[in-house]
Write an enzyme that holds these catalytic residues in place. Structure first.
Site, mmCIF file in Angstrom:
data_model
loop_
_atom_site.group_PDB
_atom_site.id
_atom_site.type_symbol
_atom_site.label_atom_id
_atom_site.label_comp_id
_atom_site.label_asym_id
_atom_site.label_seq_id
_atom_site.Cartn_x
_atom_site.Cartn_y
_atom_site.Cartn_z
ATOM 1 N N CYS A 192 1.068 -2.741 0.270
ATOM 2 C CA CYS A 192 1.565 -2.068 1.473
ATOM 3 C C CYS A 192 2.922 -1.431 1.169
ATOM 4 O O CYS A 192 2.991 -0.534 0.340
ATOM 5 C CB CYS A 192 1.614 -3.065 2.634
ATOM 6 S SG CYS A 192 2.048 -2.324 4.211
ATOM 7 N N ASP A 239 -8.653 2.202 5.831
ATOM 8 C CA ASP A 239 -7.206 2.324 5.973
ATOM 9 C C ASP A 239 -6.822 3.793 6.172
ATOM 10 O O ASP A 239 -6.343 4.464 5.261
ATOM 11 C CB ASP A 239 -6.537 1.745 4.716
ATOM 12 C CG ASP A 239 -5.023 1.701 4.808
ATOM 13 O OD1 ASP A 239 -4.475 2.040 5.874
ATOM 14 O OD2 ASP A 239 -4.392 1.323 3.795
ATOM 15 N N HIS A 270 -6.857 -1.963 5.373
ATOM 16 C CA HIS A 270 -5.536 -2.160 4.795
ATOM 17 C C HIS A 270 -5.274 -3.664 4.740
ATOM 18 O O HIS A 270 -5.540 -4.384 5.694
ATOM 19 C CB HIS A 270 -4.503 -1.476 5.691
ATOM 20 C CG HIS A 270 -3.103 -1.536 5.179
ATOM 21 N ND1 HIS A 270 -2.540 -0.517 4.434
ATOM 22 C CD2 HIS A 270 -2.146 -2.479 5.306
ATOM 23 C CE1 HIS A 270 -1.297 -0.835 4.122
ATOM 24 N NE2 HIS A 270 -1.033 -2.014 4.645
#
Length: 301
Positions: A192, A239, A270
């Site tokens: 991330c 995502d 994600h």
């Protein structure tokens, strides 16, 4: 490896995609916790209460330990490093294979947008179990370190100057590359926000980074044309936020003849590698992890 029990698959399969999307917004600060829970409460998922859905999505770090902190095959410690262009001093979690003889490849492990939580520490231990020296900096060190919960950690990280944070990670990369046990081959893996940092370090430190594995990270803001390191980029098909940035980034990588591989894992969100929440997908996570380890072995040893 330790045995662990994840969220029941029946619960996960019943959670609609909207809930995963809202959690992504919440986790990245686009909505607050109250709004996130309010949306879940209005969703009306048959057979699931709002608390059940929230409990599945919000991290439970007891689930994320695959390698115990006192595993006999590793030696773990917290180490400080200088960061004169950042917050002055940094600190991170250093994990070394106990059976290490001589020098070994080193891997910087970069956390998400909430500080050095137990999941990221476990990722560092997993790398040490397969022969790498791993170092996971805590960007929250200057404000007391990871506070023990993600909401406070996210708020603390958001309060810090972004340029100084990037300088801290650069300093951590130099610290690790030059460590007395390092073979001078440095990889970086991040998740991330850490995926963005992995991309950024490859672009900003082309003579320091030897291999990069960003998991669902956005592109660097500059200097893509400076990237020298081979890259392996990991994405979840669902995502939308991060994937929207990939087309332009891939075109730049191609234009600059960067040696890269990119994998998109079908039907996952994600955060699919993070085994502390319902976003975790074991099959995709294990495949992405094995690819990452093999990539580092090929590039750093």
């Amino acid at each position: 490896m330790t045995e662990k029990t994840n969220v029941a698959s029946s619960t996960v399969s019943a959670i609609p995609q909207e809930a995963f999307d809202w959690y992504d917004e919440y986790a990245h600060g686009d909505i607050d916790r109250r709004t996130f829970l309010s949306r879940l409460g209005a969703l009306g998922v048959a057979g699931l209460s709002m608390s059940m859905v929230a409990g599945a999505l919000i991290p439970n770090y007891a689930l994320a330990e695959q390698v115990s902190f006192n595993d006999p095959d590793i030696i773990a410690s917290y180490e400080e490093f200088d960061s004169p262009s950042g917050h002055g001093k940094g600190n991170g979690y250093l994990v070394v294979p106990k059976a290490l003889q001589g020098n070994a490849p080193v891997v910087l492990v970069v956390h998400e947008n909430r500080g050095l939580n137990p999941y990221i520490e476990d990722v560092a231990r997993r790398l040490a179990k397969v022969g790498f020296i791993a170092f996971a900096p805590d960007i929250l060190f200057s404000v007391g370190g990871y506070p023990g919960n993600d909401d406070e950690g996210r708020a603390l990280q958001k309060s810090l100057d972004s340029a100084k944070m990037e300088e801290d990670f650069k300093a951590a990369a130099r610290f690790l590359k030059n460590h007395e046990l390092s073979n001078a081959k440095l990889g970086v893996i991040g998740f991330c926000y850490g995926g963005y940092i992995s991309n950024m370090l490859a672009a900003e430190m082309p003579d320091i980074i030897n291999a990069a594995v960003p998991f669902y990270g956005t592109p660097p803001k500059a200097n893509i044309d400076q990237i020298k390191a081979p890259m392996m980029l990991q994405f979840g098909e669902l995502d939308k936020r991060v994937n929207a940035t990939w087309g332009e980034y891939e075109a730049a990588l191609k234009a600059n003849q960067v040696d890269y591989q990119a994998f998109v894992y079908e039907g996952v969100n994600h955060g699919f590698h993070n085994d502390s929440t319902a976003r975790y997908d074991e099959e995709s996570a294990e495949l992405a992890w094995s690819r990452s380890v093999d990539f580092f072995k090929a590039q750093l040893t």
